[in-house]
Enzyme design. Sequence first.
Site, PDB file in Angstrom:
ATOM      1  N   GLU A  96     -69.977  34.387  38.623  1.00  0.00           N
ATOM      2  CA  GLU A  96     -70.548  33.143  38.102  1.00  0.00           C
ATOM      3  C   GLU A  96     -71.071  32.234  39.209  1.00  0.00           C
ATOM      4  OE1 GLU A  96     -71.246  33.254  35.236  1.00  0.00           O
ATOM      5  OE2 GLU A  96     -69.623  33.517  33.796  1.00  0.00           O
ATOM      6  N   HIS A 126     -64.070  26.245  36.358  1.00  0.00           N
ATOM      7  CA  HIS A 126     -64.524  26.982  35.167  1.00  0.00           C
ATOM      8  C   HIS A 126     -63.369  27.833  34.650  1.00  0.00           C
ATOM      9  CE1 HIS A 126     -66.385  29.739  32.481  1.00  0.00           C
ATOM     10  NE2 HIS A 126     -66.257  30.766  33.302  1.00  0.00           N
ATOM     11  N   HIS A 171     -61.534  29.820  30.852  1.00  0.00           N
ATOM     12  CA  HIS A 171     -61.660  30.241  29.458  1.00  0.00           C
ATOM     13  C   HIS A 171     -60.435  29.708  28.709  1.00  0.00           C
ATOM     14  CE1 HIS A 171     -64.186  34.013  30.788  1.00  0.00           C
ATOM     15  NE2 HIS A 171     -64.690  32.872  31.229  1.00  0.00           N
ATOM     16  N   TYR A 192     -61.102   8.306  22.443  1.00  0.00           N
ATOM     17  CA  TYR A 192     -61.811   7.507  23.446  1.00  0.00           C
ATOM     18  C   TYR A 192     -61.861   8.162  24.820  1.00  0.00           C
ATOM     19  CZ  TYR A 192     -57.507   5.769  25.642  1.00  0.00           C
ATOM     20  OH  TYR A 192     -56.318   5.673  26.329  1.00  0.00           O
ATOM     21  N   TYR A 207     -59.404   0.696  35.471  1.00  0.00           N
ATOM     22  CA  TYR A 207     -58.414   0.937  34.422  1.00  0.00           C
ATOM     23  C   TYR A 207     -57.329   1.869  34.960  1.00  0.00           C
ATOM     24  CZ  TYR A 207     -56.827   2.325  29.717  1.00  0.00           C
ATOM     25  OH  TYR A 207     -56.107   2.583  28.580  1.00  0.00           O
TER      26      TYR A 207
END
Length: 222
Positions: free
Chosen positions: A79, A98, A100, A119, A215
């Site tokens: 990939e 990445h 699965h 959210y 935050y």
Amino acid sequence: MVEKNSTATRQAIIDACIESNRTGLNQGTSGNVSQRTDEGVLITPTSRAYDSMKPEDLALLPFGRKYGDYSGPYKPSTEWRFHFDIYTARPDVNAIVHVHSTYATVLSMLRKEIPACHYMIAAFGGPNIRCADYAVFGSKELSDHVVKALDGRSGCIMGTHGMIAVGANLDKAMWLAIELETIAKQYYLALQIGEPVILSDEEIERVRLRMKDGYGIWTEGN
Ligand SMILES: [Zn+2]
């Protein structure tokens, strides 16, 4: 910050792979992790077990050379194209995870994007986590689909395949990968008993700005 192509950077990539298997985010060697460095993209080699992987086993794809050129004792992950192309398209991205993971992959089988059903979707940069079109693994076509789905986002689902999370550093990319799988699981479960309420784009933008404003979510992951 762009890391150096050092043993410590290489070990951090291996550690992230081992951690993603330990937490169940990934299974076997199906996933891959990469990091932008001062000398190019460091990426896990193809089909090698993480727990016996050594820092020198990683492949380095240098920028500014022939597409696909690499150095290292093993071939880069199959990939490598989408990893390399994401770094080229996105100067803000320094690390890519990445996997699965189960719930993101279940949604990928239905080609379902994740709407603003929670959210926390705002941590990915907007009101949805898109699902990239399918193309065979390792292809340039898949890479093009993924770069498009990631536009303005820090994560995407990959049609009938898995998911990708990207970040300014490896910790953030790992945190987002876990977060993406968590939202995918919650969305999947909510769909079993009804139709989730979807927050408006305005509300997600408000949350996104609040996250940015210290935050704590970006730095502490809480
Ligand atoms: Zn894959």
